[in-house]
Scaffold this motif. Structure first.
Motif, PDB file in Angstrom:
ATOM      1  N   UNK A   1      81.204  14.674  56.298  1.00 54.90           N
ATOM      2  CA  UNK A   1      80.597  15.887  55.663  1.00 54.90           C
ATOM      3  C   UNK A   1      81.676  16.674  54.661  1.00 54.90           C
ATOM      4  N   UNK A   2      81.392  16.880  53.475  1.00 48.55           N
ATOM      5  CA  UNK A   2      82.602  17.727  52.924  1.00 48.55           C
ATOM      6  C   UNK A   2      82.203  19.237  52.609  1.00 48.55           C
ATOM      7  N   UNK A   3      83.402  19.883  53.091  1.00 46.81           N
ATOM      8  CA  UNK A   3      83.177  21.457  53.249  1.00 46.81           C
ATOM      9  C   UNK A   3      83.985  21.932  52.073  1.00 46.81           C
ATOM     10  N   UNK A   4      83.319  22.642  50.997  1.00 46.26           N
ATOM     11  CA  UNK A   4      83.848  23.416  49.898  1.00 46.26           C
ATOM     12  C   UNK A   4      84.439  24.854  50.362  1.00 46.26           C
ATOM     13  N   UNK A   5      85.557  24.982  50.120  1.00 51.50           N
ATOM     14  CA  UNK A   5      86.223  26.581  50.469  1.00 51.50           C
ATOM     15  C   UNK A   5      86.446  27.173  48.983  1.00 51.50           C
ATOM     16  N   UNK A   6      85.964  28.268  49.001  1.00 50.54           N
ATOM     17  CA  UNK A   6      86.323  29.017  47.634  1.00 50.54           C
ATOM     18  C   UNK A   6      87.627  29.645  47.657  1.00 50.54           C
ATOM     19  N   UNK A   7      88.440  29.348  46.485  1.00 53.95           N
ATOM     20  CA  UNK A   7      89.888  29.682  46.498  1.00 53.95           C
ATOM     21  C   UNK A   7      89.595  31.132  45.808  1.00 53.95           C
ATOM     22  N   UNK A   8      89.984  31.956  46.481  1.00 52.73           N
ATOM     23  CA  UNK A   8      90.004  33.554  46.092  1.00 52.73           C
ATOM     24  C   UNK A   8      90.866  33.933  45.163  1.00 52.73           C
ATOM     25  N   UNK A   9      92.225  33.156  45.243  1.00 56.54           N
ATOM     26  CA  UNK A   9      93.241  33.435  44.187  1.00 56.54           C
ATOM     27  C   UNK A   9      92.809  32.758  42.912  1.00 56.54           C
ATOM     28  N   UNK A  10      92.081  31.518  43.025  1.00 56.41           N
ATOM     29  CA  UNK A  10      91.773  31.208  41.536  1.00 56.41           C
ATOM     30  C   UNK A  10      90.745  32.082  41.004  1.00 56.41           C
ATOM     31  N   UNK A  11      89.784  32.226  41.634  1.00 53.30           N
ATOM     32  CA  UNK A  11      88.750  33.188  41.162  1.00 53.30           C
ATOM     33  C   UNK A  11      89.210  34.363  40.522  1.00 53.30           C
ATOM     34  N   UNK A  12      90.280  35.037  41.197  1.00 51.53           N
ATOM     35  CA  UNK A  12      90.968  36.269  40.616  1.00 51.53           C
ATOM     36  C   UNK A  12      91.562  36.050  39.370  1.00 51.53           C
ATOM     37  N   UNK A  13      92.250  34.741  39.290  1.00 52.89           N
ATOM     38  CA  UNK A  13      92.868  34.755  38.281  1.00 52.89           C
ATOM     39  C   UNK A  13      91.996  34.232  36.904  1.00 52.89           C
ATOM     40  N   UNK A  14      91.005  33.444  37.364  1.00 55.64           N
ATOM     41  CA  UNK A  14      89.953  33.155  36.053  1.00 55.64           C
ATOM     42  C   UNK A  14      89.369  34.416  35.509  1.00 55.64           C
ATOM     43  N   UNK A  15      89.065  35.437  36.534  1.00 50.65           N
ATOM     44  CA  UNK A  15      88.500  36.606  36.135  1.00 50.65           C
ATOM     45  C   UNK A  15      89.392  37.561  35.225  1.00 50.65           C
ATOM     46  N   UNK A  16      90.936  37.509  35.627  1.00 50.29           N
ATOM     47  CA  UNK A  16      91.762  38.174  34.939  1.00 50.29           C
ATOM     48  C   UNK A  16      92.224  37.440  33.576  1.00 50.29           C
ATOM     49  N   UNK A  17      92.014  36.164  33.577  1.00 53.46           N
ATOM     50  CA  UNK A  17      92.189  35.500  32.307  1.00 53.46           C
ATOM     51  C   UNK A  17      91.142  35.709  31.281  1.00 53.46           C
TER      52      UNK A  17
END
Length: 651
Positions: free
Chosen positions: A1-17
């Motif tokens: 089973x594959x578990x997907x974990x959200x990368x909070x830092x990535x989301x923040x950087x994408x929003x900032x970009x």
């Protein structure tokens, strides 16, 4: 089973970009080429927006973009050159590329609703870049006739009428389109243009597009806006020497062969070479906008364009339109506005009344008679508090008119004696040069005051013979238009609505005052006068002047002002008679109808003269009884009591 974990830092950087990334460039020209598609119903050139067909709009669209620092963009133009398309590109492109609120203002709310239904809604539905952004018939109020909001709430179109101060208040808009600006009139709160401009005051980098065909100068809003801006004209190269120049109407007119309008052309101001229509395509490729007032470009860019540059109208058609309008001030005004794109300089003053009187003193016909060429008769009737004044006008080809008679009936229109005389006027006849007695073809009586009383007399006569009229001072008012259905306060429909007509007094006065200066009886619009009219008549005919006036709000407007010491019923009845003639179709009557009228009314009566010897030897029959005419040919004295109310025509 594959578990997907959200990368909070990535989301923040994408929003900032996303936040820090500069927005895509706002290019209205590229957006128009990619999204605007004309149907066969909308344009003679169906298909995608083609820059080669509208090269003169390139610079205007660039001026509307954020790269240009100007705040105002004015387009003064001829009619039907694509001004609405320009506004639609600015509106649609802004909502698609740089969302925000837009105010789109028309002269009236009725015009605004019509534009929303016939122009805006089809564009929103038929443009791929817009159809997914706007809901269709949303229940939350985001899609109404006068307001349309993006699904994401990031922008909306507020559609307003300049006649409604409420729709121009309590809103803040970064972009505006002020359409048909020349037709805007003062509203209850003052100047609608000032009100609209103030809606963008809080935005430092606002863009306001003002677009319109001009009307009458002085007082034309779009002309005033153009003069306040950079005053940019379209220069094109001569096909022979490449000298850059503006194609001006005066140039075409100077070299126009009236017998061959298909040869309409320009002549190069440098080399004298003939510029023909087939040169237009190559010249437009080199079009440049050059400013006469370049210091204004940073704040206000203004452009002028007329029909000679557009593929939508041929030079031959321009020439034929001029030949058709030539000589008639009203038609010349329409030609100058709609075809040449320039304001018409109003004739606010008549020629001196003494000059007209002196011309009448050497007239070839007498008062009370119909001269040759006057084939139709109309009567204008003006009701005053203690009298009714009337004027008979004869009409002929090329809108030439002749005054036949002027008279006054004492008493109010409700008086039995006054109504009896008015009824006699319906059947009264005047003798023409052929010896025939001609009665009025139509009578137009002023129904602006004492409307119910006037209607009580009008209803007794056929609608083909007698109508009620009301003057409208609006300079954009049509020459004649049936009054919309009017109702009483309790909702009852007034029956006289079917026989009640508004007529535009301002354009009629300007036309009349220009025509009064014509000396040649063969000129189109010539006004003839008989011998025997009093000086007072000529004073009344020229009693009004078009002047700048301060209204209650302190703004300057142009109005027709009457000399307070001079009555003006001679002018009022002249305009009412013209309204009746317009209702009969005098302006557009074909030659075949004039030929028939001429054959019927001016054919000489056949008279058989017998020698004395050939006369029968019978007892002479008694002469027929003489019937007293209802109206005497002798003109009653003109009554101008100071206590009488001022005429309401044109007020």
């Amino acid at each position: 089973m594959t578990i997907h974990i959200t990368n909070a830092q990535r989301l923040a950087m994408e929003a900032l970009a996303e936040v820090l990334s500069p927005p895509p460039p706002v290019d209205y020209l590229a957006w128009a080429e990619a999204n605007i598609v004309f149907s066969e119903r909308e344009s003679p050139f169906p298909g995608p927006y083609n820059r080669t067909l509208f090269p003169y709009f390139d610079e205007v669209l660039r001026a509307l973009g954020p790269e240009d620092p100007c705040r105002f963009v004015t387009m003064m133009k001829s009619a039907q050159l694509g001004g609405t398309v320009l506004g639609n590109i600015f509106t649609g492109g802004s909502l698609a590329m740089d969302p925000g609120d837009i105010l789109y203002v028309h002269p009236t709310e009725d015009n605004a609703r019509r534009w929303s239904k016939m122009k805006l809604s089809p564009m929103l539905k038929g443009t791929p870049a817009l159809c997914d952004l706007f809901p269709q018939k949303s229940r939350d109020g985001s899609d109404s006739v006068m307001y349309k909001e993006r699904r994401d709430g990031r922008g909306a179109i507020q559609i307003s009428g300049a006649n409604s101060p409420a729709s121009l208040s309590q809103v803040t808009m970064r972009r505006q389109v002020q359409d048909d600006l020349a037709k805007w009139e003062m509203n209850a709160a003052g100047d609608p243009e000032v009100q609209a401009d103030s809606r963008s005051r809080s935005h430092e980098f606002a863009k306001i597009l003002k677009v319109s065909t001009p009307l009458v100068q002085p007082g034309c809003r779009i002309t005033r806006s153009f003069d306040a801006g950079s005053q940019e004209y379209p220069y094109v190269p001569c096909p022979h020497c490449e000298h850059m120049q503006v194609l001006e109407w005066e140039n075409m007119l100077q070299h126009l062969d009236e017998a061959r309008p298909e040869n309409a052309c320009f002549v190069c101001v440098e080399c004298g070479g003939v510029i023909e229509e087939h040169h237009r395509r190559s010249m437009l490729k080199g079009l440049e906008w050059r400013a006469q007032n370049p210091l204004a470009k940073r704040e206000h860019r203004s452009f002028y364009l007329w029909s000679a540059y557009s593929y939508l109208q041929s030079w031959e058609r321009i020439a034929r339109e001029w030949l058709k309008a030539k000589g008639d001030p009203a038609s010349e005004q329409s030609f100058l506005n709609d075809t040449v794109g320039l304001a018409y300089k109003a004739q606010g003053e008549s020629v001196p009344w003494e000059e007209i009187r002196d011309r009448a003193s050497v007239s070839v016909y007498a008062r009370g008679t119909i001269p040759v060429g006057a084939l139709l008769l109309t009567i204008g009737v003006d009701c005053q508090a203690d009298r009714v004044e009337w004027q008979v006008i004869g009409w002929g080809r090329d809108f030439r008119r002749h005054v036949i008679e002027y008279g006054v009936f004492p008493g109010h229109v409700t008086d039995a004696g006054c109504q009896e005389k008015l009824t006699g006027l319906v059947s009264q006849s005047w003798r023409n040069a052929a010896g025939r007695d001609i009665s009025a073809d139509m009578i137009a009586i002023d129904g602006n005051a004492w409307t119910e009383d006037v209607w009580s007399w009008v209803r007794k006569h056929p609608s083909s013979k007698v109508i009620m009229v009301r003057g409208v001072a609006n300079e954009t008012a049509p020459r004649i238009q049936r009054v919309k259905k009017e109702r009483t306060r309790d909702g009852r429909l007034l029956k006289y609505s079917r026989r009640f007509f508004n007529f535009g007094t301002s354009v009629m006065k300007m036309s009349l005052y220009r025509d009064l200066g014509k000396q040649d009886p063969e000129m189109r619009g010539y006004v003839g006068f008989p011998k025997g009219l009093d000086d007072e008549y000529f004073r009344q005919l020229t009693a009004e002047h078009r002047k700048p006036v301060k209204n209650k709000a302190g703004f300057t407007v142009y109005q027709w002002v009457k000399d307070p010491n001079q009555a003006n019923e001679g002018l009022d009845t002249m305009l009412q008679a013209e309204a009746a003639a317009t209702k009969l179709g005098v302006r557009s009557m074909p030659d075949a109808v004039w030929d028939r009228l001429e054959a019927e009314r001016e054919a000489p009566l056949e008279e058989q003269q017998l020698d004395f010897e050939e006369m029968p030897l019978t007892a002479a029959a008694p002469p027929p009884a003489v019937v007293a005419p209802i109206l005497t040919r002798e003109r009653p004295p003109m009554v101008s009591p100071r206590v009488a109310r001022s005429s309401a025509v044109g007020r």
